[in-house]
Design a protein around this motif. Sequence first.
Motif, short mmCIF file in Angstrom:
data_model
loop_
_atom_site.label_atom_id
_atom_site.label_comp_id
_atom_site.label_asym_id
_atom_site.label_seq_id
_atom_site.Cartn_x
_atom_site.Cartn_y
_atom_site.Cartn_z
N VAL A 1 4.66 -3.79 -1.62
CA VAL A 1 4.63 -3.64 -3.08
C VAL A 1 3.97 -2.32 -3.44
O VAL A 1 3.26 -1.71 -2.63
CB VAL A 1 3.87 -4.80 -3.75
CG1 VAL A 1 4.52 -6.15 -3.42
CG2 VAL A 1 2.40 -4.81 -3.33
N ASN A 2 4.20 -1.90 -4.69
CA ASN A 2 3.56 -0.68 -5.19
C ASN A 2 2.49 -1.05 -6.21
O ASN A 2 2.25 -2.24 -6.50
CB ASN A 2 4.60 0.29 -5.76
CG ASN A 2 5.26 -0.24 -7.03
OD1 ASN A 2 5.10 -1.39 -7.40
ND2 ASN A 2 6.02 0.62 -7.69
N GLU A 3 1.85 -0.02 -6.78
CA GLU A 3 0.76 -0.27 -7.72
C GLU A 3 1.25 -0.97 -8.99
O GLU A 3 0.55 -1.81 -9.55
CB GLU A 3 0.07 1.06 -8.08
CG GLU A 3 -0.74 1.64 -6.93
CD GLU A 3 -1.49 2.90 -7.34
OE1 GLU A 3 -1.46 3.24 -8.55
OE2 GLU A 3 -2.07 3.56 -6.46
N GLU B 1 -0.04 4.65 3.38
CA GLU B 1 1.11 5.37 2.85
C GLU B 1 2.08 4.44 2.14
O GLU B 1 2.86 4.87 1.28
CB GLU B 1 1.85 6.11 3.98
CG GLU B 1 1.12 7.31 4.54
CD GLU B 1 1.98 8.02 5.57
OE1 GLU B 1 3.23 7.91 5.48
OE2 GLU B 1 1.43 8.67 6.47
N VAL B 2 2.07 3.16 2.50
CA VAL B 2 3.04 2.23 1.92
C VAL B 2 2.91 2.21 0.41
O VAL B 2 3.85 2.49 -0.33
CB VAL B 2 2.86 0.82 2.51
CG1 VAL B 2 3.72 -0.19 1.75
CG2 VAL B 2 3.21 0.81 4.00
N ARG C 1 -2.59 -12.99 3.59
CA ARG C 1 -3.50 -11.87 3.83
C ARG C 1 -3.05 -10.66 3.03
O ARG C 1 -1.86 -10.31 3.03
CB ARG C 1 -3.52 -11.51 5.31
CG ARG C 1 -4.53 -10.40 5.67
CD ARG C 1 -4.62 -10.26 7.18
NE ARG C 1 -3.49 -9.54 7.74
CZ ARG C 1 -3.50 -8.25 8.07
NH1 ARG C 1 -4.60 -7.53 7.87
NH2 ARG C 1 -2.43 -7.68 8.59
N ILE C 2 -4.00 -10.05 2.32
CA ILE C 2 -3.78 -8.77 1.65
C ILE C 2 -4.28 -7.69 2.59
O ILE C 2 -5.49 -7.58 2.83
CB ILE C 2 -4.52 -8.70 0.31
CG1 ILE C 2 -4.08 -9.84 -0.62
CG2 ILE C 2 -4.31 -7.35 -0.35
CD1 ILE C 2 -4.91 -9.95 -1.89
N VAL D 1 0.83 -3.96 1.78
CA VAL D 1 1.44 -4.93 2.70
C VAL D 1 0.81 -6.29 2.45
O VAL D 1 -0.41 -6.45 2.55
CB VAL D 1 1.24 -4.51 4.17
CG1 VAL D 1 1.91 -5.53 5.10
CG2 VAL D 1 1.79 -3.11 4.42
N LEU D 2 1.64 -7.27 2.10
CA LEU D 2 1.17 -8.62 1.79
C LEU D 2 1.82 -9.60 2.75
O LEU D 2 3.04 -9.57 2.93
CB LEU D 2 1.52 -9.00 0.35
CG LEU D 2 1.02 -8.06 -0.76
CD1 LEU D 2 1.53 -8.54 -2.11
CD2 LEU D 2 -0.50 -7.98 -0.74
#
Length: 566
Positions: free
Chosen positions: A182-184, A156-157, A205-206, A217-218
């Motif tokens: 972050v978003n797309e 959902e992030v 980590r991705i 989430v990064l």
Amino acid sequence: MLAFSLLLPLAGLVAPGEGAAQGPRSTSLLFRGGTFHVGFDVLHADRDHGRTAQAVLVRDGRIAAIGDEATLAASEEGRGAERVDIRGGHAFPGFQDAHVDLEALGEALEQLDLGSAAGFDEAVARVRERAAELPPGSWVRGRGWDDRLLPAERAEVIARLTAAAPDHPVLLEDVDGGAALVNERAFATAEIDASEPPDDPEGGRIERDAEGAATGVLERAAADLVRGVAPAPSDADRRRRILRAQETLIAAGVTCAHEMGVDLRGLEIRQELRSEGRLALRLVAYLDDATVEGVSDLAKLRLDDPRDRLTVVGIHLTVDGWLSSRGAALAEPYADAPEAHGDLDYDAGALDRRLRAIAEAGLQPSLHVAGDRASALVVGSLGRVRASLDYLPRLRPRLEGCRLMAPFDLARLDELGVVASVQPTRALRERPIAALRLGEARFARVDAWGQIRASTGLPLALGSGAPAGAVGPLEGVVAALTGAPPGSGDPAEKIDAEVALAGWTIAPSFAAFQEDRRGLTARGYFCDLTVVDVDLSQLTPTTAAEALDAKVLMTVVNGEVVYNAP
């Protein structure tokens, strides 16, 4: 808690040219009208701790005399002195923040505050509102979240941040700045396909969903993949953020800030502000080791100032990260991620070489350590360097953070002359996440401030860690009195008001080799005062919360009133 938004100048702050000049006024000043606390000289057990006076006489920025008001007012110099009324407050030696990032704080004040968001819905709403205010393509930046904010379904992030700001790259850093959401559009700007992200970078980590797509989430180095393509701040941005952070700190009663990890251009900007008379706050800068590694003569980086407005005394090395982003280097795996141990930014050989070079230049090494594996590495390295450079303890190596340390490493701090610097408000803010990261047994050992202080035999310097921690010594005193450590019944672990106040006054001065002129309200010392409307020296763990309702009435630096509350 900070409200991370762009604010107007704070009411009561004295503007440059109206009393915030670099030198004091030539006239004598008689501060009166309240209680003046001499301070807590924890360096000398025979000193009269907790002594108070009715007035302080100041000449050329330094304290000429302290005592009862009638005697000082009747003296030859006192008769002609300008009176400054502290409005019935309690004046303590100027509070100093032993660990703060001015530019990050100033940047955070301009960004979305996610630390105060009630949940992910509210965070998304704030992103949507900010995006609507900005032209397409502009970055939406925010800071302050931790794992408790994130939805259970992590995919959902990216989906919801993309829907909230489809035309804006979104970069939301966590409370410590070690992880990001972050978003797309942010991924696309970094030329990363969110549906098929690349392999994890070393030290990062991705996060991926069950199909292998990025959740948005990064962690740690993975966040740098996007952070690195965000617009770099201009010099004008940096100046504005430094000055905005200065306003915030001074209004909170801070007279001096220790900055860890200043780059060389950042130092030049601070020197420019100093020469322009725009630094009302004292700054003690520790230069970022990564930016000075190529400097052949490190000794030339030292910067002294006869009035302690801007000094450089050492080099800062970031050895590991923070617990919240699983960056702290642990001896055993994280309880909530058995594959993770955290990251070290130096190996033993590289750390030995850097510490030796810094020590040979006569500079003070400052090292960020959060996890027990990082602490063991640093203590071992300091021991090896001391074996050949026996003067190392006289350089007072600083350990910053000190969240989790093994007993063996604690036992060696005294022989190494280590000054420990901890950030109670940051630590308390991170506690719920630290409990998840460490598990019950290790969590019971985190933030053992009493043991650290006893192990070094030296003052325990306290700071906010802002922007990750709440700004201001009032919150810091409360955190120090009530926070050490979770679940401990050992009275030796408790921090009393004397130690807490020393940690905000004389201890930072000692940590920067300035204890002979700042940190006490004493004759010959610079007149730095923090005036509040409660007697902080009488606080106990059960009454400490009273400080949260206290008000900073006045901040005095070098004999100048730089903040006067309306």
